[in-house]
Design an enzyme around this catalytic site. Structure first.
Site: not given
Ligand code: NDP
Length: 294
Positions: A78, A114
């Site tokens: 992306k 999105d």
């Molecule tokens: P990314 O990896 O880009 O982002 C994940 C986010 O979660 C980051 O901000 C990360 O923080 C945070 N995070 C993960 N673990 C922890 C933790 N233990 N404590 C605090 N923060 C945490 O993933 P995406 O944005 O692509 O996806 C995120 C979620 O959204 C997923 O579950 C995915 O399935 C869902 N999703 C749903 C969509 C839909 O259409 N409904 C579309 C895309 C995604 P850090 O930056 O510090 O790692």
């Protein structure tokens, strides 16, 4: 899950759309788009291509040269697609990422649908969050798209919570872009700061979990530890769709907060891409009943 009952014929005029990412085998997009093409009698097809980031430029330019209608991009492509696009929508530019490309006169026009999908899911759940405040957990790819679209669509205050780690500077830059390009006021807080979280939630109409906390197989995890943080009337949404009902949603239900999950975001981001490629509306109710039943 229901399967399409009939096949459409691929012929010499069939327009190509598809998905470029790696991996792509799990994607629901071919089911959703091909069924929608079939129902509307549109001579299009949607295919999945396993394309890694280093192969993206050749694949994208190749599709444009061959006259494809457009394509989606998913992980890990992306951000790179945002650099490669010849032109960007405002949302794609502010996000720094592209999930949908329309090919126009051989040029790659990049969009990010999105956030549009999420905001449509909010409306579909019966809520209007314009001129209101939002608490957003996470600042990853999906959270960025949601933050940008919420700001463009008239959310007044955005409280973004992320860990103080590798993504912090990127999240701070996102906050600056929102503040300088939209009328929304965005601020960034440490995910661990529960005092600020309480203040933000008290002022918010909606809480959105856009972290991966609570996603299968870690279904027992929850981004909110104290249910007292969720005030009456707070809309609680989780963009996770596996599981359908997350721990956060269960917690919110126990506080009688309205909730919804990420299924409609997934559906409506696809519906927007479909509209961009075909200039027709996806038959959302039929597609929803087939593939997105809650
Ligand atoms: P990314 O990896 O880009 O982002 C994940 C986010 O979660 C980051 O901000 C990360 O923080 C945070 N995070 C993960 N673990 C922890 C933790 N233990 N404590 C605090 N923060 C945490 O993933 P995406 O944005 O692509 O996806 C995120 C979620 O959204 C997923 O579950 C995915 O399935 C869902 N999703 C749903 C969509 C839909 O259409 N409904 C579309 C895309 C995604 P850090 O930056 O510090 O790692």
């Amino acid at each position: 899950m229901n399967r399409p009952t009939a096949h459409f014929a691929i012929g010499s005029h069939t327009r190509l759309t598809g998905l470029l990412g790696s991996p792509v085998a799990h994607s629901m997009s071919p089911l959703m788009h091909n069924e929608a093409f079939r129902r509307l009698g549109l001579d299009y097809v949607y295919l999945c291509f396993d394309v890694k980031e280093k192969e993206l430029e050749a694949a994208a330019r190749g599709l444009a040269s061959m006259g494809a209608a457009g394509f989606n991009c998913t992980m890990p492509n992306k951000m790179r697609m945002c650099e490669l696009a010849d032109q960007l929508s405002t949302a794609a530019e502010l996000c720094g990422s592209v999930n949908t490309v329309v090919v126009e006169d051989g040029k790659l026009i990049g969009y990010n649908t999105d956030g549009i999908g999420y905001m449509q899911a909010v409306r579909e759940a019966g809520h209007d969050i314009r001129q209101k405040s939002m608490t957003l957990l996470g600042a990853g790819g999906a959270a960025t798209a949601i933050a940008v679209q919420a700001a463009l669509d008239g959310v007044l205050e955005l409280y973004i919570f992320n860990r103080k780690g590798r993504s912090w500077n990127r999240a701070a830059a996102l906050t600056d872009r929102i503040n300088s390009h939209t009328s929304c006021h965005a601020s960034l807080y440490d995910f661990a700061d529960t005092t600020e979280l309480k203040k933000a939630l008290d002022r918010s109409a909606i809480l959105t979990n856009a972290t991966s906390i609570g996603m299968a197989p870690q279904e027992e995890d929850c981004p909110i530890q104290d249910e007292q943080l969720l005030h009456e009337g707070l809309i609680v949404s989780d963009i996770i769709y596996n599981p359908r009902k997350t721990r956060l949603m269960e917690l919110a239900k126990s506080r009688r907060c309205p909730t919804f999950n990420g299924l409609y975001m997934l559906l409506f981001q696809g519906a927007e891409a479909f509209r961009l490629w075909t200039e027709r509306e996806m038959p959302v109710p039929a597609i929803r009943d087939m593939y997105f039943a809650d």
